[in-house]
Enzyme design. Structure first.
Site, mmCIF file in Angstrom:
data_model
loop_
_atom_site.group_PDB
_atom_site.id
_atom_site.type_symbol
_atom_site.label_atom_id
_atom_site.label_comp_id
_atom_site.label_asym_id
_atom_site.label_seq_id
_atom_site.Cartn_x
_atom_site.Cartn_y
_atom_site.Cartn_z
ATOM 1 N N ASN A 12 0.597 -0.851 -0.187
ATOM 2 C CA ASN A 12 -0.341 -0.231 -0.271
ATOM 3 C C ASN A 12 1.132 1.182 0.079
ATOM 4 O O ASN A 12 1.901 1.732 0.860
ATOM 5 C CB ASN A 12 -0.800 -0.051 1.031
ATOM 6 C CG ASN A 12 -1.426 1.017 0.862
ATOM 7 O OD1 ASN A 12 -1.820 2.421 0.657
ATOM 8 N ND2 ASN A 12 -1.957 1.328 2.403
ATOM 9 N N LYS A 14 -0.078 4.620 -0.885
ATOM 10 C CA LYS A 14 -0.940 5.557 0.202
ATOM 11 C C LYS A 14 0.531 6.992 -0.546
ATOM 12 O O LYS A 14 0.096 6.850 -1.827
ATOM 13 C CB LYS A 14 0.385 5.357 1.768
ATOM 14 C CG LYS A 14 -0.141 4.053 2.263
ATOM 15 C CD LYS A 14 -0.305 4.507 4.029
ATOM 16 C CE LYS A 14 0.088 3.106 4.385
ATOM 17 N NZ LYS A 14 0.353 3.138 6.060
ATOM 18 N N HIS A 100 -9.463 0.534 4.866
ATOM 19 C CA HIS A 100 -8.517 1.566 5.336
ATOM 20 C C HIS A 100 -8.906 2.178 6.992
ATOM 21 O O HIS A 100 -9.186 3.260 6.385
ATOM 22 C CB HIS A 100 -7.236 1.643 4.719
ATOM 23 C CG HIS A 100 -6.459 1.851 5.582
ATOM 24 N ND1 HIS A 100 -5.303 2.775 6.040
ATOM 25 C CD2 HIS A 100 -4.718 1.010 4.842
ATOM 26 C CE1 HIS A 100 -4.328 2.708 6.551
ATOM 27 N NE2 HIS A 100 -3.991 1.564 6.006
ATOM 28 N N GLU A 102 -7.081 4.690 7.765
ATOM 29 C CA GLU A 102 -6.213 6.050 6.971
ATOM 30 C C GLU A 102 -7.906 6.917 6.521
ATOM 31 O O GLU A 102 -7.985 7.805 7.088
ATOM 32 C CB GLU A 102 -5.312 6.356 7.068
ATOM 33 C CG GLU A 102 -4.357 5.899 7.708
ATOM 34 C CD GLU A 102 -3.257 5.309 6.712
ATOM 35 O OE1 GLU A 102 -2.770 5.648 5.880
ATOM 36 O OE2 GLU A 102 -1.914 5.252 7.880
ATOM 37 N N GLU A 170 -5.867 -5.098 10.685
ATOM 38 C CA GLU A 170 -4.322 -4.134 10.848
ATOM 39 C C GLU A 170 -4.961 -3.638 12.346
ATOM 40 O O GLU A 170 -5.523 -2.377 12.289
ATOM 41 C CB GLU A 170 -4.371 -2.895 9.578
ATOM 42 C CG GLU A 170 -4.668 -3.884 8.254
ATOM 43 C CD GLU A 170 -3.450 -3.161 7.042
ATOM 44 O OE1 GLU A 170 -2.762 -3.691 7.033
ATOM 45 O OE2 GLU A 170 -3.527 -1.537 7.377
ATOM 46 N N GLY A 176 2.185 1.826 11.001
ATOM 47 C CA GLY A 176 3.161 3.191 10.438
ATOM 48 C C GLY A 176 4.229 3.770 12.682
ATOM 49 O O GLY A 176 4.752 4.463 12.461
ATOM 50 N N SER A 216 2.916 -3.042 9.957
ATOM 51 C CA SER A 216 4.873 -2.310 11.000
ATOM 52 C C SER A 216 4.973 -3.365 9.732
ATOM 53 O O SER A 216 6.528 -4.499 10.906
ATOM 54 C CB SER A 216 4.740 -2.110 12.267
ATOM 55 O OG SER A 216 4.632 -1.033 12.647
HETATM 56 P P1 PGA Z 1 2.655 0.165 7.729
HETATM 57 O O1 PGA Z 1 1.012 0.439 7.225
HETATM 58 O O2 PGA Z 1 2.993 -0.935 7.329
HETATM 59 O O3 PGA Z 1 3.151 1.337 6.618
HETATM 60 O O4 PGA Z 1 2.672 -0.105 9.496
HETATM 61 C C1 PGA Z 1 0.149 -0.384 6.860
HETATM 62 C C2 PGA Z 1 -0.833 -0.077 6.496
HETATM 63 O O5 PGA Z 1 -1.204 1.059 6.360
HETATM 64 O O6 PGA Z 1 -0.988 -0.849 6.010
#
Ligand code: PGA
Length: 262
Positions: A12, A14, A100, A102, A170, A176, A216
């Site tokens: 992903n 982003k 997601h 976010e 998640e 992140g 992560s």
């Molecule tokens: P990350 O993000 O691997 O940077 O923690 C995962 C995600 O948002 O799908």
């Protein structure tokens, strides 16, 4: 293009990169990918909408799946700023991530929006990757299993099969942050999700949607996570933007997906 591998590794991206860096990254991944027929691993990338086309141009063949990070369910209409699943299909997308955290955080998306989007994705014959996960407060209060269960029951379309849909667990506190969930956290939650999927999808093990872990995932923990029997793949954010790190994660999936032709 179908999601075929027993394991799924999705990047992903982003809101990162530009046309050139995205296309270079996509080409790099495609050049080293082993087709799912041989490796039992399907690899996918989800660049920004505006970078889909340059990425598609460098990933011919079946090696990697192109996907989007969100969509609108309706095929077209007066929806300023939105992009439909139908449009994404025409751009060569095979899958769409919906729900997601976010999107839930910055766009106020609720479970009913997520379900509507996922239904739109399925209607186009694309694969929906539906994200669920609890916040830190919800975990600390001990409600994480109920929170994720409620998200699943309200976000998933009635018809969800292994071919049409994947669930990605998640935990918001792991995204992140560099702090991934422990093996025990993942085991407990994935087992819970599996039970709920059995009830919702009415299917038994082989036909159940895959369950990915995201939050992560890095080169140094991917093999441990992917080796857990309850994990069918990973959704990777930050580390998927680094060609070497993402390559190591893909390699970990090849190793975990026994018997691989590696
Ligand atoms: P990350 O993000 O691997 O940077 O923690 C995962 C995600 O948002 O799908």
């Amino acid at each position: 293009m179908l999601v075929k591998g027993a394991y799924l590794v999705l990047g992903n991206w982003k809101m990162h990169g530009d046309s050139n860096t995205s296309a270079m990254l996509a080409a790099n991944i495609a050049a080293r990918a082993v087709p799912p027929e041989k490796s039992n691993v399907s690899i996918g990338i989800a660049p920004c909408y505006v970078h889909l086309h340059p990425c598609r141009n460098v990933i011919f063949g079946d090696e990697i799946l192109l996907g989007a990070q969100d969509c609108r369910a309706e095929p077209e209409g007066a929806y300023t700023g939105d992009v439909s699943a139908a449009m994404l299909k025409k751009q060569g997308c095979s899958f769409v991530i919906v729900g997601h955290s976010e999107r839930r955080k910055w766009h106020g998306e609720r479970n009913e929006h997520v379900r509507h989007k996922a239904t739109g994705v399925l209607r186009e014959g694309l694969h929906a990757v539906v994200c669920v996960g609890e916040t830190l407060e919800e975990r600390e209060s001990g409600n994480h299993l109920q929170v994720v269960e409620a998200q699943l029951r309200a976000s998933l379309p009635a018809q969800c099969t292994r071919d049409s849909l994947t669930v990605s667990y998640e935990p918001v506190w792991a995204i992140g942050t560099g702090r991934s969930a422990s093996a025990e956290d993942i085991r407990q939650m994935h087992a819970h999700i599996r039970t709920i999927l059995q009830q919702i999808a009415g299917a038994q093990d082989g036909a159940l949607p895959r369950i990915l872990y995201g939050g992560s995932v890095k080169a140094n923990n991917a093999l441990d996570i992917l080796s857990l029997p309850v994990v069918d793949g990973v959704l990777v954010g930050g580390a998927s933007l680094d060609a070497e790190a993402f390559q190591s994660i893909i390699q970990a999936a090849y190793t975990a997906a026994k018997p691989a032709a590696q």
